[in-house]
Write a protein that holds these residues in place. Structure first.
Motif, PDB file in Angstrom:
ATOM      1  N   VAL A  30     -36.215 -64.951 -33.875  1.00 31.48           N
ATOM      2  CA  VAL A  30     -34.963 -65.575 -33.463  1.00 31.48           C
ATOM      3  C   VAL A  30     -33.926 -64.487 -33.224  1.00 31.48           C
ATOM      4  O   VAL A  30     -33.504 -63.787 -34.149  1.00 31.48           O
ATOM      5  CB  VAL A  30     -34.456 -66.570 -34.515  1.00 31.48           C
ATOM      6  N   ASP A  31     -33.549 -64.322 -31.971  1.00 30.78           N
ATOM      7  CA  ASP A  31     -32.551 -63.325 -31.575  1.00 30.78           C
ATOM      8  C   ASP A  31     -32.022 -63.728 -30.203  1.00 30.78           C
ATOM      9  O   ASP A  31     -32.692 -63.522 -29.188  1.00 30.78           O
ATOM     10  CB  ASP A  31     -33.152 -61.926 -31.531  1.00 30.78           C
ATOM     11  N   ALA A  32     -30.848 -64.307 -30.162  1.00 25.65           N
ATOM     12  CA  ALA A  32     -30.315 -64.881 -28.927  1.00 25.65           C
ATOM     13  C   ALA A  32     -29.961 -63.845 -27.869  1.00 25.65           C
ATOM     14  O   ALA A  32     -29.767 -64.202 -26.704  1.00 25.65           O
ATOM     15  CB  ALA A  32     -29.078 -65.720 -29.242  1.00 25.65           C
ATOM     16  N   ARG A  33     -29.897 -62.578 -28.247  1.00 21.49           N
ATOM     17  CA  ARG A  33     -29.409 -61.559 -27.307  1.00 21.49           C
ATOM     18  C   ARG A  33     -30.473 -60.579 -26.831  1.00 21.49           C
ATOM     19  O   ARG A  33     -30.181 -59.672 -26.057  1.00 21.49           O
ATOM     20  CB  ARG A  33     -28.260 -60.765 -27.948  1.00 21.49           C
ATOM     21  N   ARG A  34     -31.728 -60.722 -27.298  1.00 16.57           N
ATOM     22  CA  ARG A  34     -32.725 -59.703 -26.950  1.00 16.57           C
ATOM     23  C   ARG A  34     -34.032 -60.306 -26.429  1.00 16.57           C
ATOM     24  O   ARG A  34     -35.105 -59.783 -26.686  1.00 16.57           O
ATOM     25  CB  ARG A  34     -33.011 -58.821 -28.171  1.00 16.57           C
ATOM     26  N   HIS A  35     -33.932 -61.376 -25.668  1.00  9.10           N
ATOM     27  CA  HIS A  35     -35.137 -61.987 -25.115  1.00  9.10           C
ATOM     28  C   HIS A  35     -35.956 -60.983 -24.301  1.00  9.10           C
ATOM     29  O   HIS A  35     -37.182 -60.914 -24.433  1.00  9.10           O
ATOM     30  CB  HIS A  35     -34.772 -63.177 -24.229  1.00  9.10           C
ATOM     31  N   GLY A  36     -35.274 -60.253 -23.439  1.00 10.78           N
ATOM     32  CA  GLY A  36     -35.963 -59.308 -22.573  1.00 10.78           C
ATOM     33  C   GLY A  36     -36.644 -58.181 -23.330  1.00 10.78           C
ATOM     34  O   GLY A  36     -37.707 -57.700 -22.928  1.00 10.78           O
ATOM     35  N   GLU A  37     -36.061 -57.758 -24.428  1.00  9.42           N
ATOM     36  CA  GLU A  37     -36.640 -56.676 -25.221  1.00  9.42           C
ATOM     37  C   GLU A  37     -37.803 -57.148 -26.089  1.00  9.42           C
ATOM     38  O   GLU A  37     -38.746 -56.390 -26.339  1.00  9.42           O
ATOM     39  CB  GLU A  37     -35.572 -56.057 -26.123  1.00  9.42           C
ATOM     40  N   LEU A  38     -37.751 -58.374 -26.542  1.00 12.63           N
ATOM     41  CA  LEU A  38     -38.710 -58.848 -27.543  1.00 12.63           C
ATOM     42  C   LEU A  38     -39.935 -59.537 -26.967  1.00 12.63           C
ATOM     43  O   LEU A  38     -40.974 -59.599 -27.634  1.00 12.63           O
ATOM     44  CB  LEU A  38     -38.014 -59.815 -28.513  1.00 12.63           C
ATOM     45  N   LEU A  39     -39.839 -60.080 -25.749  1.00 13.86           N
ATOM     46  CA  LEU A  39     -40.915 -60.934 -25.263  1.00 13.86           C
ATOM     47  C   LEU A  39     -42.233 -60.179 -25.043  1.00 13.86           C
ATOM     48  O   LEU A  39     -43.284 -60.599 -25.559  1.00 13.86           O
ATOM     49  CB  LEU A  39     -40.498 -61.629 -23.968  1.00 13.86           C
TER      50      LEU A  39
END
Length: 217
Positions: A30-39
């Motif tokens: 759960v991290d609303a600001r790092r979708h692009g980094e985490l996916l």
């Protein structure tokens, strides 16, 4: 069948693998600001955990929202890229449907996720597999009469206890639930929709209407 499911429509960055029988690996952060980094690291982590390579995937499922523009498009664009690279079908599943399926509640209830701007994305369900209304975005106070007395699921419901006094888990969607729901529908011969985003409103970022004209000297 090896189904790769992913969703970035909520603050959860979630990925799962389904082998046609059940989920064999999953990951959620759960991290609303790092979708692009985490996916992509999550996809790699799930594949590694299952002892498989990406080229073993035979279909991709992506959560289609509704959700904020920036986060939602990360998952959908990644799913499309995988589909093109692997030459496999890409299916869409409404993110709210995934939450409803995971909740496994009997009787009518509501699913609500956080839409920001003091609004929620929401829909009503007859049961965990049957949605009664199209996804919508509204202020909780404006839909209070429509959802009065109904149990609710999701992080959006938790934010507004006056409108949603009875909230059940889960708080965020999981790709594991999306994968199970998609596999069940495919096994029943249903045709899943294309992975098209349910934005429901315009993005927060806007192109300036008046540009300053700069001419060379």
């Amino acid at each position: 069948m090896l189904l790769l499911a992913l969703d970035t429509a909520t603050p959860a960055v979630t990925v799962a693998l389904h082998d046609g029988t059940d989920v064999i690996a999953s990951s959620s952060q759960v991290d609303a600001r790092r979708h692009g980094e985490l996916l992509l690291p999550a996809v790699d982590r799930v594949l590694t955990g299952a002892g498989l390579r990406l080229d073993a995937v035979t279909a991709v499922v992506a959560g289609t929202g509704p959700g904020p523009y920036t986060g939602l498009r990360v998952g959908l664009m990644t799913a499309d890229a995988f589909g093109l690279a692997l030459g496999v079908p890409v299916h869409g599943v409404c993110t709210l449907d995934g939450l409803a399926f995971a909740a496994d509640l009997e009787g009518p209830f509501v699913v609500a996720t956080d839409a920001r701007r003091r609004e929620v994305y929401w829909a009503r369900y007859a049961d965990s597999r049957t949605r009664l209304t199209d996804p919508a975005v509204d202020r909780p106070a404006d839909i209070a009469e429509q959802v009065a007395g109904l149990p609710a699921v999701g992080a959006g419901a938790l934010l507004y206890p006056d409108t949603f006094p009875k909230v059940h888990e889960p708080e965020h969607v999981s790709a594991a639930a999306l994968a199970r729901l998609a596999a069940e529908r495919l096994a029943a011969g249903e045709e899943l929709p294309a992975p098209r985003p349910l934005y429901l409103r315009r993005p927060d970022a806007q192109v300036p209407k008046n540009y300053k004209v700069v001419t060379p000297k």
